[in-house]
Design a protein around this motif. Structure first.
Motif, PDB file in Angstrom:
ATOM      1  N   THR A   1     -39.939  41.334  38.755  1.00 25.69           N
ATOM      2  CA  THR A   1     -39.258  42.202  37.794  1.00 25.69           C
ATOM      3  C   THR A   1     -38.145  41.481  37.054  1.00 25.69           C
ATOM      4  O   THR A   1     -37.401  40.686  37.649  1.00 25.69           O
ATOM      5  CB  THR A   1     -38.650  43.418  38.530  1.00 25.69           C
ATOM      6  OG1 THR A   1     -39.666  44.040  39.318  1.00 25.69           O
ATOM      7  CG2 THR A   1     -38.079  44.428  37.546  1.00 25.69           C
ATOM      8  N   THR A   2     -38.045  41.751  35.755  1.00 27.15           N
ATOM      9  CA  THR A   2     -36.888  41.351  34.955  1.00 27.15           C
ATOM     10  C   THR A   2     -36.030  42.586  34.741  1.00 27.15           C
ATOM     11  O   THR A   2     -36.530  43.622  34.283  1.00 27.15           O
ATOM     12  CB  THR A   2     -37.322  40.778  33.598  1.00 27.15           C
ATOM     13  OG1 THR A   2     -38.128  39.621  33.822  1.00 27.15           O
ATOM     14  CG2 THR A   2     -36.112  40.386  32.763  1.00 27.15           C
TER      15      THR A   2
ATOM     16  N   TYR B   1     -33.886  37.296  44.657  1.00 30.56           N
ATOM     17  CA  TYR B   1     -33.479  36.890  43.316  1.00 30.56           C
ATOM     18  C   TYR B   1     -34.062  35.517  42.992  1.00 30.56           C
ATOM     19  O   TYR B   1     -33.912  34.565  43.757  1.00 30.56           O
ATOM     20  CB  TYR B   1     -31.948  36.854  43.215  1.00 30.56           C
ATOM     21  CG  TYR B   1     -31.330  38.236  43.280  1.00 30.56           C
ATOM     22  CD1 TYR B   1     -31.314  39.053  42.162  1.00 30.56           C
ATOM     23  CD2 TYR B   1     -30.789  38.719  44.471  1.00 30.56           C
ATOM     24  CE1 TYR B   1     -30.760  40.326  42.215  1.00 30.56           C
ATOM     25  CE2 TYR B   1     -30.237  39.989  44.544  1.00 30.56           C
ATOM     26  CZ  TYR B   1     -30.232  40.790  43.407  1.00 30.56           C
ATOM     27  OH  TYR B   1     -29.698  42.043  43.466  1.00 30.56           O
ATOM     28  N   TYR B   2     -34.734  35.416  41.832  1.00 33.46           N
ATOM     29  CA  TYR B   2     -35.313  34.164  41.396  1.00 33.46           C
ATOM     30  C   TYR B   2     -34.389  33.448  40.405  1.00 33.46           C
ATOM     31  O   TYR B   2     -34.256  32.239  40.439  1.00 33.46           O
ATOM     32  CB  TYR B   2     -36.682  34.393  40.739  1.00 33.46           C
ATOM     33  CG  TYR B   2     -37.652  35.154  41.627  1.00 33.46           C
ATOM     34  CD1 TYR B   2     -37.719  34.892  42.991  1.00 33.46           C
ATOM     35  CD2 TYR B   2     -38.495  36.125  41.108  1.00 33.46           C
ATOM     36  CE1 TYR B   2     -38.610  35.589  43.807  1.00 33.46           C
ATOM     37  CE2 TYR B   2     -39.393  36.811  41.912  1.00 33.46           C
ATOM     38  CZ  TYR B   2     -39.433  36.544  43.267  1.00 33.46           C
ATOM     39  OH  TYR B   2     -40.306  37.227  44.080  1.00 33.46           O
TER      40      TYR B   2
ATOM     41  N   GLN C   1     -34.076  37.955  37.115  1.00 34.08           N
ATOM     42  CA  GLN C   1     -35.471  37.955  37.533  1.00 34.08           C
ATOM     43  C   GLN C   1     -35.500  38.011  39.052  1.00 34.08           C
ATOM     44  O   GLN C   1     -34.845  37.198  39.724  1.00 34.08           O
ATOM     45  CB  GLN C   1     -36.210  36.712  37.039  1.00 34.08           C
ATOM     46  CG  GLN C   1     -36.566  36.769  35.561  1.00 34.08           C
ATOM     47  CD  GLN C   1     -37.455  35.624  35.146  1.00 34.08           C
ATOM     48  OE1 GLN C   1     -37.144  34.472  35.399  1.00 34.08           O
ATOM     49  NE2 GLN C   1     -38.566  35.946  34.518  1.00 34.08           N
ATOM     50  N   CYS C   2     -36.253  38.959  39.571  1.00 29.29           N
ATOM     51  CA  CYS C   2     -36.239  39.157  41.012  1.00 29.29           C
ATOM     52  C   CYS C   2     -37.572  39.714  41.479  1.00 29.29           C
ATOM     53  O   CYS C   2     -38.402  40.145  40.674  1.00 29.29           O
ATOM     54  CB  CYS C   2     -35.111  40.111  41.411  1.00 29.29           C
ATOM     55  SG  CYS C   2     -35.261  41.767  40.687  1.00 29.29           S
TER      56      CYS C   2
ATOM     57  N   GLU D   1     -44.029  33.736  36.828  1.00 28.17           N
ATOM     58  CA  GLU D   1     -42.963  34.710  36.592  1.00 28.17           C
ATOM     59  C   GLU D   1     -41.643  34.283  37.228  1.00 28.17           C
ATOM     60  O   GLU D   1     -40.570  34.541  36.693  1.00 28.17           O
ATOM     61  CB  GLU D   1     -43.378  36.083  37.145  1.00 28.17           C
ATOM     62  CG  GLU D   1     -44.534  36.724  36.420  1.00 28.17           C
ATOM     63  CD  GLU D   1     -44.207  37.056  34.985  1.00 28.17           C
ATOM     64  OE1 GLU D   1     -43.019  37.249  34.677  1.00 28.17           O
ATOM     65  OE2 GLU D   1     -45.137  37.124  34.181  1.00 28.17           O
TER      66      GLU D   1
END
Length: 539
Positions: A370-371, A395-396, A403-404, A495
């Protein structure tokens, strides 16, 4: 049972027919009687507006200059008779209400008047005994005539609508013909709005005073970003009626679009969703300079929109079946029918969650890559802690937008839709709705998808909106040789920024997100890369 939330439609501003003004031409060679009767009529009912003529010649001139709603005419006019005038009127206006007034009852006069299709016949003596009697006769005659005209106009419009649908080959052609037909019927402006792939509002067809649209409508604006009736109707998937009458000549604070509409002379705006079998294609909007839209007129506009919706769905399925094009459909859920809605509800109003990848993590959990926009990492973490539907968050990246990976418990609507044969594009969630965009394959149908979601969340839990008119392709080109797990691993890596430099996440973190070992993740990722490179080389 959860269901789609549809905001209340604006209260109807249409006025019943009995409040519309009535113009009367009163003809009598007795100026004193004409003047007295005019004052009596206008004082008896505020809706009556009376003009007078005192001779046959003057009556002719008045009728040449204007068309009244009703004629009240004395038999004796000095230079002619009321029956003679009636015959001339009937030659061009067979149904215009015409009330003949005589000084005394005369069977011959009555017979002649009936032969010329007089609407009503009354003696002056009777009017003297019942001063308000003429008002009632005028109202009765005019309302009957208006009803007859409305029915005839409605029948003509329906016949024209059927003809338009029959001869139109494409959506754009049909939309243009419908808008032109509505403008020809008396509306100042008409247009059909649809959504593009980014949920921006764009015109499919326009007609009439399109200068208003150029001044007030910005193509690509999303429905939630504008209060203009077209946008509200698209956002609420319901009809919207908006009156501008209270703004004319006042200093009342108004939206920019309202002021532009008033400057163009519009009084009422009506926006009706275009749909068929639960699929929403867009909105039909008309702008009227007449201050009243009655229930009959609204019903006719609704019939227009429903007919257009039927035609749009027919052409959509034809295009899907007869070509390689695919259709993009948006499924809208609210009222707790999506696992991310609970999180969105506790985040700031301006925040939005966009899930481009949805992956089954195991038999009990689903991962949303998800963003998140409009929120800080601290606020998002606090929101996750307060929800029951979110199991965990990874969390990415948190530099621009967050972005997570959001892990939720099964079942998830997206996985059910994939099982029904669709290809997911993205899921967008705000504090009111979760909107799932999916590309239909030749084997999947909207009804099948609705049935799947209804089985999961209950009847009435979903609304569908056709969002793309042209053929679309999925976000990632499908490779037949990829297994489901290889595709999931590859999508997550893309992603989460795994292939970017500097790398945002390592294979161990991504493997944890999918609840698999690092070695298994790496194995699937390398296999997917080899197949993609091989497919590209062999083209």
């Amino acid at each position: 049972m959860c269901s789609v939330t549809v905001n209340n439609v604006a209260e109807s501003v249409s006025a019943p027919a009995s409040t519309r003004p009535i113009s009367v031409l009163l003809i009598d060679d007795d100026e004193t009687w004409s003047r007295t009767q005019r004052r009596l009529l206008e004082r008896s009912h505020e809706r009556l507006s009376v003009s007078t003529a005192t001779s046959f010649k003057a009556a002719r001139s008045a009728l040449a200059a204007t068309e009244p709603d009703c004629i009240v005419c004395d038999y004796q006019l000095g230079d002619g008779t009321g029956v003679e005038l009636l015959a001339e009127v009937r030659a061009t206006e067979p149904e215009l209400p015409f009330i003949l007034v005589t000084g005394e009852g005369d069977e011959t006069v009555a017979s002649d008047a009936i032969g010329e299709r007089v609407t009503d016949y009354v003696r002056k003596l009777d009017l003297g005994q019942q001063p308000t009697g003429l008002v009632r006769r005028i109202e009765t005659a005019v309302e009957a005539d208006r009803s007859r005209r409305a029915l005839a106009r409605e029948q003509r419009q329906k016949e024209a609508l059927l003809e338009t649908v029959t001869v139109s080959a494409t959506r754009s052609e049909l939309g243009g013909n419908i808008c032109e037909q509505l403008v020809d019927s008396g509306y100042a402006c008409a247009w059909i709005a649809v959504l593009d792939d980014d949920r921006g509002v764009v015109p499919l067809a326009t007609a009439g005073d399109t200068d208003y649209l150029e001044a007030a409508i910005t193509p690509g604006t999303r429905p939630v970003e504008c209060a203009e009736p077209t946008f509200r109707s698209l956002d609420e998937t319901g009809p919207v009626v908006h009156s501008l009458a209270t703004l004319e000549g006042t200093e009342t604070e108004s939206a920019d679009w309202e002021q532009v509409a008033v400057d163009h002379g519009f009084s009422v705006v009506v926006a009706i969703p275009i749909s068929h079998n639960g699929v929403y294609f867009g909105v039909l909007t008309v702008y009227s300079r007449t201050p009243q839209i009655d229930n009959r007129e609204r019903a006719l506009l609704t019939e227009y929109a429903e007919t257009v919706g039927y035609a749009f769905q027919t052409t959509a399925w034809k295009r899907t079946l007869l070509s390689s094009a695919t259709g993009t459909v948006e499924f809208a859920l609210s009222g707790g029918c999506h696992p991310l809605l609970e999180l969105a509800a506790v985040l700031p109003d301006e925040s939005t969650l966009r899930a481009a990848t949805v992956i089954p993590r195991n038999d009990h959990e689903v991962l949303y890559v998800t963003t998140v926009e409009g929120v800080t990492e601290a606020t998002l973490s606090e929101g996750v802690d307060t929800t029951e539907t979110i199991v965990s968050v990874d969390y990415y990246r948190t530099d621009d937008a967050i972005q997570c990976g959001l892990v939720v418990e099964s079942p998830a609507p997206e996985t059910r839709l994939v099982d029904a044969g669709v290809s997911l594009s993205q899921t967008v969630v705000d504090d009111r709705h979760a909107r799932i965009s999916a590309v239909l394959s030749g084997e999947s149908t909207v009804n099948a998808c609705v049935d799947v979601l209804s089985e999961l969340y209950g009847e009435g839990s979903v609304k569908t909106l056709w969002t793309a008119d042209e053929s679309t392709t999925s976000r990632m080109e499908p490779i037949d040789d990829l297994t489901d797990r290889q595709r999931q691993v590859l999508e997550l890596a893309v992603e989460a920024g795994y292939f970017e430099r500097p790398r945002h996440n390592n294979t161990g973190e991504l493997a944890d997100a999918l609840d698999i070992s690092r070695a298994t993740f790496t194995q699937h990722l390398r296999a997917a890369q080899r197949k993609l490179f091989a497919a590209k080389i062999h083209r």
